[in-house]
Scaffold this motif. Structure first.
Motif, short mmCIF file in Angstrom:
data_model
loop_
_atom_site.label_atom_id
_atom_site.label_comp_id
_atom_site.label_asym_id
_atom_site.label_seq_id
_atom_site.Cartn_x
_atom_site.Cartn_y
_atom_site.Cartn_z
N ARG A 1 3.45 9.53 3.52
CA ARG A 1 2.58 9.09 2.42
C ARG A 1 2.14 10.25 1.54
O ARG A 1 2.09 10.13 0.31
N TYR A 2 1.84 11.41 2.11
CA TYR A 2 1.33 12.54 1.32
C TYR A 2 2.43 13.21 0.50
O TYR A 2 2.23 13.56 -0.66
N HIS A 3 3.60 13.33 1.10
CA HIS A 3 4.72 13.91 0.36
C HIS A 3 5.13 12.97 -0.78
O HIS A 3 5.41 13.41 -1.90
N ALA B 1 5.84 4.32 0.40
CA ALA B 1 6.41 5.60 0.83
C ALA B 1 7.55 5.39 1.82
O ALA B 1 8.56 6.11 1.78
N ALA B 2 7.41 4.39 2.68
CA ALA B 2 8.47 4.09 3.65
C ALA B 2 9.76 3.69 2.95
O ALA B 2 10.85 4.05 3.40
N HIS B 3 9.67 2.96 1.84
CA HIS B 3 10.87 2.58 1.09
C HIS B 3 11.58 3.81 0.53
O HIS B 3 12.79 3.79 0.35
N ASP C 1 0.84 -1.19 0.00
CA ASP C 1 0.00 0.00 0.00
C ASP C 1 0.87 1.25 0.00
O ASP C 1 2.10 1.17 0.02
N LEU C 2 0.22 2.38 -0.02
CA LEU C 2 0.93 3.66 -0.11
C LEU C 2 1.90 3.85 1.04
O LEU C 2 3.03 4.29 0.83
N ASP C 3 1.50 3.50 2.25
CA ASP C 3 2.39 3.67 3.40
C ASP C 3 3.65 2.83 3.26
O ASP C 3 4.76 3.30 3.53
N GLY D 1 -0.71 4.64 -6.77
CA GLY D 1 -1.83 3.71 -6.91
C GLY D 1 -2.16 3.44 -8.37
O GLY D 1 -2.43 2.31 -8.76
N GLN D 2 -2.15 4.48 -9.19
CA GLN D 2 -2.42 4.31 -10.62
C GLN D 2 -1.32 3.46 -11.27
O GLN D 2 -1.59 2.59 -12.09
#
Length: 144
Positions: A36-38, A29-31, A24-26, A52-53
């Motif tokens: 997540r928003y940035h 983003a952690a990688h 998922d996004l979290d 996601g796309q």
């Protein structure tokens, strides 16, 4: 330059682990070392689509390959490419290809090699989904 390297690292995770339904996004983003928003904003700015796309597009590309080459049900393919809902898979597939998964298979099967038996395709793709996920998918397909 560091920013691109971080985003590329996250993109590589999506390219490698596209079938993981828990990706998922979290996690992505952690990688990259981002919130997540940035990460969402930075990824879209660099690659022209949201994470996601991008991940959905990769999963649908793999599903297209399986629909053309493997003798598996749409539900089995749905689970193998990382979707947890047949309805979401089918609507995403149609949005990206213009055809439902069944229509896609009908149009493209028979234009190449014979279909790979489902048992071999499942083993190649990492095995059969857990029983609970398989039963849930079957119930979703029967309801829809």
């Amino acid at each position: 330059m560091e920013r691109l390297r971080q985003l590329r690292r996250a993109k590589d995770v999506m390219d490698r682990d596209w079938a993981d339904p828990h990706l998922d996004l979290d996690a992505v983003a952690a990688h990259a070392g981002y919130s997540r928003y940035h990460f969402l904003r930075a990824f879209k700015e660099v690659y022209g689509e949201t994470p996601g796309q991008y991940l959905s597009r990769r999963r649908i590309e793999r599903a297209e390959d399986m629909l053309r080459s493997a003798d598996l049900s749409v539900t089995e393919i749905c689970m193998l490419v990382g979707f947890s809902s047949v309805g979401t898979f089918s609507s995403t597939f149609k949005r990206q290809t213009g055809l439902t998964p069944s229509e896609y298979r009908t149009r493209h099967v028979g234009r190449g090699a014979a279909l790979i038996p489902g048992c071999y395709a499942m083993l190649w793709a990492g095995g059969f989904p857990a029983r609970g996920a398989r039963d849930e998918a079957r119930n979703s397909e029967e309801a829809g």
